[in-house]
Design an enzyme around this catalytic site. Structure first.
Site, short mmCIF file in Angstrom:
data_model
loop_
_atom_site.label_atom_id
_atom_site.label_comp_id
_atom_site.label_asym_id
_atom_site.label_seq_id
_atom_site.Cartn_x
_atom_site.Cartn_y
_atom_site.Cartn_z
N GLU B 61 -5.96 8.59 16.18
CA GLU B 61 -7.37 8.83 16.24
C GLU B 61 -7.63 9.16 18.06
OE1 GLU B 61 -6.50 6.94 14.11
OE2 GLU B 61 -7.46 7.85 12.27
N HIS B 130 -14.93 1.35 5.16
CA HIS B 130 -15.10 2.86 4.84
C HIS B 130 -16.73 3.26 4.50
CE1 HIS B 130 -10.93 2.71 4.12
NE2 HIS B 130 -10.71 3.84 4.29
C1 LIG Z 1 -7.23 4.43 11.40
C2 LIG Z 1 -7.39 5.37 10.23
N1 LIG Z 1 -7.03 6.63 10.15
C3 LIG Z 1 -7.28 7.21 9.02
C4 LIG Z 1 -7.24 6.59 7.89
C5 LIG Z 1 -7.17 7.33 6.46
N2 LIG Z 1 -6.03 6.98 5.98
C6 LIG Z 1 -5.93 6.14 4.76
S1 LIG Z 1 -4.38 6.11 4.26
C7 LIG Z 1 -3.79 7.24 5.33
C8 LIG Z 1 -2.34 7.35 5.32
C9 LIG Z 1 -1.38 6.29 5.74
O1 LIG Z 1 -0.27 6.62 5.81
P1 LIG Z 1 0.97 5.58 5.79
O2 LIG Z 1 0.83 4.84 6.92
O3 LIG Z 1 2.26 6.23 5.72
O4 LIG Z 1 0.59 4.69 4.65
P2 LIG Z 1 1.01 5.02 3.01
O5 LIG Z 1 -0.55 5.53 2.32
O6 LIG Z 1 2.09 6.18 2.85
O7 LIG Z 1 1.15 4.03 2.25
C10 LIG Z 1 -4.75 7.69 6.26
C11 LIG Z 1 -4.52 8.84 7.15
C12 LIG Z 1 -7.63 5.26 7.87
N3 LIG Z 1 -7.87 4.47 6.98
N4 LIG Z 1 -7.44 4.58 9.20
#
Ligand SMILES: Cc1ncc(C[n+]2csc(CCOP(=O)(O)OP(=O)(O)O)c2C)c(N)n1
Ligand SMILES: Cc1ncc(C[n+]2csc(CCOP(=O)(O)OP(=O)(O)O)c2C)c(N)n1
Ligand SMILES: [Mg+2]
Ligand SMILES: [Mg+2]
Lengths: 329, 325, 325, 329
Positions: B61, B130
């Site tokens: 971010e 959220h």
């Molecule tokens: C700081 C932040 N940015 C964006 C999000 C939205 N978001 C939720 S899960 C996700 C993807 C996460 O990917 P990863 O770390 O690979 O975990 P996975 O879902 O694959 O287990 C995003 C972008 C968030 N929750 N928090």
């Protein structure tokens, strides 16, 4: 203890299996509940990644710490939180692990060292480092494990926490559950390196890549890292390759990946693989496995019943727990 | 102008498309946006404008905002998606210390044409990571403009203005509102920043609000009407600049005012608006300006708790009845 | 109790030392603190407590807060130095999304005993990255307590209470005040969180303020006295919890109030305080509560500009004269 | 062009020298002014690090971008901002580079691609990446250089920006001015690796360590990195070893390091070293050097005079430049 599966005690191998089954059964049931409209909010399931939470947590005591993510049910189950409490939390009931305040993305049990699922990607890195600092300061033998996703590795918090943990040789293990996707985006499109383990070099700590869909490999990689941590030799970065079988959340239309890719990866399902290994090693018969599945499915159904029988929190308790003293309301 | 029913999210896509067709300097960046974004608010942009102008960002971010800033002061006009407004905290240094201050602290050498889009407000049963309303954190930083439309038509017109503006604009789009449909003019058009609208005239009392609470306020008015109370609604739409002229002119007539937002009441923007009304119309006011906002707790997951913390229609009705006495 | 003249900064060292001697769980972490910190507010702690308890952190503000959090929920009681308050933006996610929400969102399973120390306010001629007052950003987040003492004695007593508190407390120490000396009781003592103090009684009008503006308010009172106006000063000391009882009791008498802070007036905490006063004492008030705060610009470097933006003694005098009419 | 100093054109070698002298003379003068109480606020001088700004900026055009730090005078001078404008800014005058709004920590000139000194450590990483993205998008030949300190390398923003820049092969060069200290803290105490260049591997980009007190080495390392960037081959991380001769800021009591260490490092002063090299190569005689120093010192004194003759901004302009339209005041 008998150790038929090169180095893994039989009891542990079975415990890992039971944990994997418990996670899978719970997550499949929960997906169903969500699609039926019985659950609200977001639900991110752990299906396909069970070997990681189960393998790692089989090496942890209740007093050891873990931090988790938005995809936290698997970690919560593996660290030993009762299914009833997790299920009730997903329903927002007062009997839930967090008395209904947290829901799916905030399941925690501090008495079991489960320092919380977390809705903020990358939120756990520093918390895990802090818990490790605390363990070291208090001179205990505790370790602190940070589970995170391949998407989270690009957050600045990864960098800050690993550098700090490394400088102080903290008893921490940072475990990347590399399921190839961050939400809808394939890792290669936003991450500059392929092998995420190379990032360990920036902190002068070991970085190891292993098959995260193989409970035995997970166990061995975690074993070494945890021993290192407990011996005061500092943190390790593990890059465990896996795949989420479901969408990012339940209900995700999955327009961003094709079915064939998913099918191919499903063939590497960690649970049948581990059952086969246990079977080959004559630790678990097919019948025993069937019994475990049935009992576990029943336990999950019971958890739903528990949740359905539980009340919501009272509206007039909405301001409880903001501060320690009620006086501050 | 002919109108078309579309969702709030689609309306923002519409505005972005008009802008991007006209001005090559506009790029859009954010996490997962080439797939349309979490609320479909970027749907179709990749297909029309390609990956050079629609950039999927890593989960970084701080980089989303600082990269936007670097691009903005060197000739581009970035529209940065921060996805959920809660994730702006990971970029708050960039937003407040850099984006907001850049023009001023460098003596006006540069302008900073960035639109920061973020989905705010309570997302039902999603708990405190959220669900939040952070507008005062942006409004209390000179150098940032802030808008918070309550319907698809304003969403389109305000986004168009925000993208055309040479200053950084924080564009807050409520999570529960993105899917809401309404008639939207099909052509290109602007709603100027800094202009409130009278969503409903009312003789007895004026409700001042913005974003999704504006819809709740209209519902409250319907209920109040049944009780013989003629309440009006001012939808501020922009928070910075803030159209106090419209507010003061209206409240000078009704002599009673209620300010409503989803953000925590304590320290929320409602206090600022109430104070400005009181300062200007102290003699005219019949009762103190009432404030409706969230109770002082992080937003909880469980439905009855969420309902207890986040203000709903009945809270607005109650506040109006209280000021009317 | 015997007193000793010491600086505000020394008084905080004193409080920390008493606390650390008593409770092994207390650790202090921050950038460069083993050298005493930028304002000497950690001087001598390394020598007495050693590097295990006084930890120099990398320039990693997010880690400072999240490491503190991890330590706090596993048995330690961290005092985290964020140095200048402007640097908290780099840790705002950790402060707001995690530290403040942890107890609540996990249903009260854990407490979060962290003190976040930050030097706030205008640092003469240091421009906008080193001059700001961010209290409303902390106060507008349920789960955080906030204190802002105005003198060395309160500094010591409030810090002692903050460290003893089981909730996260943001401890704001004004940059220009750290070197200011005053008599401070030598023994260990507390000033309870949430208790305002009447810094000067006054019959005609009540000035409500905190931190360094409390000193300016007292100066203003001296000038007003010469003009025959008897103005009093309430020094809030704590912002969360906020001692509105003292405020309302006092204003009920004077029926005129002025709220003063260094933070931007627009959206500042003054609006909250003014609104609460108005809501409670609408009938009693003779004039609307006046608000004195910074004008809406990032704090500029150049002395005449800084003076134009940041409120000084003369602004307080003018506001009092305005409400007295 | 004649190139006596292996590979560096004589004209460029001389330009680097002039820039170094200009920085040193300015900073020494400014330290004096500060100690005399003529300047307010914080002043962080660049003394000892001149070879870096001078060497790197000798390879940049006015249209190229740089981001700078709290220790930004050297970068401002090397990128070509007139001494008068910098000095006036330090005095808070309306004739300053930022019309007195910014002061020492915020000197900038966007018309020269100098995107600002910055009071926030680590503030420049993403800005530089963004400027590089913009250059690439617009299809120009511009590069973007980010100067930062060895302390800043532990900020999360380093990680986020370098990953992004690497993913997009942006024309950016990240230059660590590794002066061994972050404020009062020696680098080794808070950074997990010794050789900061290894951190490049986390982004699959080249990482190079070089002597930052040798203008020739700086030039050559920067030359390669900039060529790479302009050729579309992506970013580079340079780790340039140097030392600040003065305190963290003017007035710093320097209790955290001993005088001997400082003396030892002063022996590696980049300016005499470069003068010697130029002299050896018969590019610059001792007399010419003396003339340059004298003229430069005069220019600095003139800059003070310019500042002293300049007015402060009018108080009633305090709200100008918050927004683009005056109407928003
Ligand atoms: C700081 C932040 N940015 C964006 C999000 C939205 N978001 C939720 S899960 C996700 C993807 C996460 O990917 P990863 O770390 O690979 O975990 P996975 O879902 O694959 O287990 C995003 C972008 C968030 N929750 N928090
Ligand atoms: C985000 C942030 N944290 C802390 C500071 C305070 N601070 C100013 S300079 C400095 C040290 C920077 O060290 P380094 O990056 O090595 O640069 P140097 O001063 O050595 O040139 C610190 C900690 C700051 N300005 N910004
Ligand atoms: Mg992933
Ligand atoms: Mg340094």
């Amino acid at each position: 203890m008998a150790t038929t599966l090169d180095g893994i005690p039989n009891e542990v191998a079975l415990a890992i299996h039971r944990r994997m089954v418990r996670i899978r059964a719970f997550e499949e049931y929960v997906s169903e509940l969500f699609l039926q409209g019985k659950l609200q909010g977001f639900v991110h399931t752990y299906i396909g990644q069970e070997a990681i939470a189960a393998g790692v947590c089989s090496l942890l005591d209740d007093s050891d710490y873990i931090t988790s993510t938005h995809r936290g049910h698997g970690h919560a189950i593996a660290k030993g939180i009762h299914l009833n409490q997790i299920m009730a939390e997903l329903f927002g009931n007062v009997t839930g692990a967090c008395r209904g305040r947290g829901g799916s993305m905030h399941v925690a049990d501090f008495s079991l060292g489960m320092l919380g699922a977390n809705g903020i990607v990358g939120g756990g890195f520093g918390i895990a480092a802090g818990a490790a600092l605390s363990a070291k300061y208090r001179g205990t033998n505790q370790v602190s494990v940070c589970f995170f996703g391949d998407g989270a590795i690009n957050k600045g918090t990864f960098h800050e926490a690993l550098n700090f943990a490394a400088v102080h040789d903290l008893p921490a293990v940072f475990i990347c559950e590399n399921n190839q996707y961050a939400q809808f985006t394939a890792g290669g499109r936003t991450t500059a390196v392929n092998d995420l383990a190379v990032r360990a070099a920036s902190y002068n700590i070991p970085g190891v890549t292993a098959d995260g869909n193989h409970a035995g490999e997970v166990y061995r990689a975690a074993h070494e890292a945890l021993n290192r941590a407990r011996a005061g030799r500092g943190p390790t970065l593990l890059n465990l390759l896996t795949y989420r079988f479901g969408g990012h959340y339940v209900g995700d239309a999955e327009v961003y990946r094709d079915k064939q890719e998913v099918e191919k990866r499903r063939a590497l399902d960690p649970i049948p693989r581990w059952e086969q290994a246990l079977n080959d090693a004559r630790i678990l018969s097919a019948d025993e496995a069937t019994t475990i599945w049935a009992a576990t499915r029943q336990a999950v159904a019971d958890a739903e019943q528990f949740a359905q029988d539980s009340p919501f929190p009272q509206a007039d308790t909405a301001l409880d727990w903001v501060f320690t003293e009620a006086a501050d309301r | 102008m002919s109108t078309k029913r579309m969702s709030f999210g689609q309306a923002t896509v519409d505005a972005t498309r008009f802008a991007m067709r006209q001005d090559e300097r506009i790029i859009v960046l954010g996490e997962d946006i080439s797939w349309g974004g979490n609320f479909g608010q970027f749907r179709g942009l990749l297909e029309e404008f390609g990956p050079k102008r629609v950039i999927d960002m890593p989960i970084s971010e701080a980089a989303i905002m600082s990269v936007s800033l670097g691009a903005a002061v060197t000739g581009l006009r970035p529209v940065a998606s921060m996805s959920f407004v809660e994730f702006t905290f990971g970029a708050m240094d960039e937003i407040v210390n850099q984006v907001a201050k850049f023009r001023y602290m460098f003596g006006g050498q540069t302008s900073v044409p960035i639109v920061l889009r973020a989905s705010d407000g309570t997302m039902r049963c999603s708990a405190s990571h959220h669900s939040s309303s952070l507008e005062v954190r942006f409004a209390h930083m000179p150098g940032l403009k802030v808008v918070a439309p309550s319907n698809a038509a304003d969403a389109k017109g305000l986004l168009r203005s925000a993208i055309a503006d040479d200053d950084p604009v924080v564009y807050l789009e409520n999570k529960q509102m993105t899917a809401k449909r309404a008639p939207v003019p099909e052509d290109d058009y602007n709603v100027p920043l800094g202009s409130a609208t009278i969503a409903r005239p009312g003789r007895d009392v004026t409700i001042i609000t913005y974003s999704i609470p504006a819809l709740r306020a209209l519902e409250a008015c319907a209920q109040l009407e049944a009780k013989g109370i003629d309440a009006g609604v001012i939808d501020l739409r922009s928070l910075v600049p803030l159209d106090m002229t419209t507010v003061l002119e209206t409240v000078a007539q009704t002599r009673l005012a209620v300010v409503v937002h989803e953000a925590w009441r304590f320290g929320g923007l409602g206090a600022e608006i109430a104070s400005q009304i009181t300062e200007a119309l102290f003699k005219e006011l019949v009762a103190p300006v009432a404030r409706v906002g969230a109770a002082s707790a992080p937003i909880p997951f469980s439905p009855p708790l969420e309902a207890a913390v986040v203000p709903g229609v009945s809270d607005i009705v109650a506040a109006v009845e209280r000021v009317i006495g």
